[in-house]
Scaffold this active site. Structure first.
Site, short mmCIF file in Angstrom:
data_model
loop_
_atom_site.label_atom_id
_atom_site.label_comp_id
_atom_site.label_asym_id
_atom_site.label_seq_id
_atom_site.Cartn_x
_atom_site.Cartn_y
_atom_site.Cartn_z
N VAL A 95 109.99 16.89 16.49
CA VAL A 95 110.61 17.97 17.26
C VAL A 95 111.41 18.83 16.30
O VAL A 95 112.04 18.33 15.36
CB VAL A 95 111.53 17.41 18.37
CG1 VAL A 95 112.38 18.50 18.99
CG2 VAL A 95 110.69 16.73 19.45
N CYS A 96 111.37 20.13 16.52
CA CYS A 96 112.18 21.08 15.77
C CYS A 96 111.87 20.95 14.28
O CYS A 96 110.72 20.84 13.88
CB CYS A 96 113.66 20.86 16.11
SG CYS A 96 114.77 22.21 15.66
N THR A 97 112.89 20.92 13.44
CA THR A 97 112.67 20.87 11.99
C THR A 97 112.24 19.49 11.51
O THR A 97 112.03 19.29 10.31
CB THR A 97 113.93 21.31 11.22
OG1 THR A 97 115.04 20.49 11.62
CG2 THR A 97 114.24 22.77 11.50
N SER A 115 107.54 24.37 14.72
CA SER A 115 108.88 23.96 14.32
C SER A 115 109.86 24.92 14.99
O SER A 115 109.46 25.75 15.82
CB SER A 115 109.02 24.01 12.79
OG SER A 115 110.18 23.32 12.36
#
Length: 216
Positions: A95-97, A115
């Protein structure tokens, strides 16, 4: 599910909410060693396993993002752990970065991925991934989600792959996950230039740190 200093708690807790029911007693929070880990907002999570005691064969290997991402992109023991477990994992997720950490481990080379919007298009290509501006992206056994709140969507989408759509729909209803945010500001396009500039100022250290880590 990986934990490390400076992770964003919601990146992990959102998907964990939907995946925990699939793995009663066998969903592990894994850090360099067992014990407390402080998130980027100060919330403390507890790693139940260290790298050495994490099971070798995993159905899901999951990596959250957070302000601590750049440091983890250069963390050799953590990257070695990810490469080892990914070689046998059924699903590899972020998830995300968190996708940048997977990328730094060489696990997204040649894969479509997403991202957080602030780093997606600039940093993912440096790690050999093809950036995709979507909420959740599946490519073979890799599944990546956009920023923070997209982890809830990833959790449901992955639960559907693991247990079926009926299970995921029921989990969504139990959680009453029916997003109706008070503002339309969840993407740069919706937020408008002034809000984007304010967000970019907050995110600048993460962006520059991630770019530098990806280039090393």
């Amino acid at each position: 599910m990986l934990v490390y200093p400076g992770l964003t708690a919601l990146d992990l807790v959102g998907p964990q909410t939907f995946l925990a029911g699939l793995a009663p007693g066998s969903l592990h929070l894994v850090g360099a060693e067992a014990g407390p880990v402080t998130s980027d907002t100060g919330l403390v999570l507890v790693a139940t396993h260290g790298f050495a005691t994490c099971p070798a064969d995993l159905d899901v290997l999951f990596v959250p993002g957070g302000d601590g991402t750049p440091a983890q992109m250069g963390n050799a023991p953590l990257l070695a752990f990810l490469r080892d477990r990914a070689a046998r994992a059924v699903w590899i997720a972020s998830v995300c970065t968190g996708s940048l950490i997977l990328g730094a481990a060489g696990l997204l080379r040649g894969y479509r991925a997403t991202s957080h919007w602030s780093v997606r298009d600039a940093v993912l290509p440096l790690l050999g991934a093809e950036p995709v501006a979507e909420r959740v992206v599946f490519d073979r056994n890799r599944v990546t989600a956009a920023g923070v709140s997209a982890g809830l969507d990833l959790g449901l989408a992955l639960a559907a792959r693991l247990r079926g759509e009926a299970y995921a729909r029921t989990a969504q209803l139990v959680a009453e996950y029916a997003p109706a945010p008070p503002f339309s500001a969840g993407t740069p396009v919706e937020a408008g230039p002034a809000t984007v500039r304010a967000a970019e100022a907050i995110l600048a250290p993460l962006v520059t740190g991630s770019e530098a880590a990806a280039r090393t």
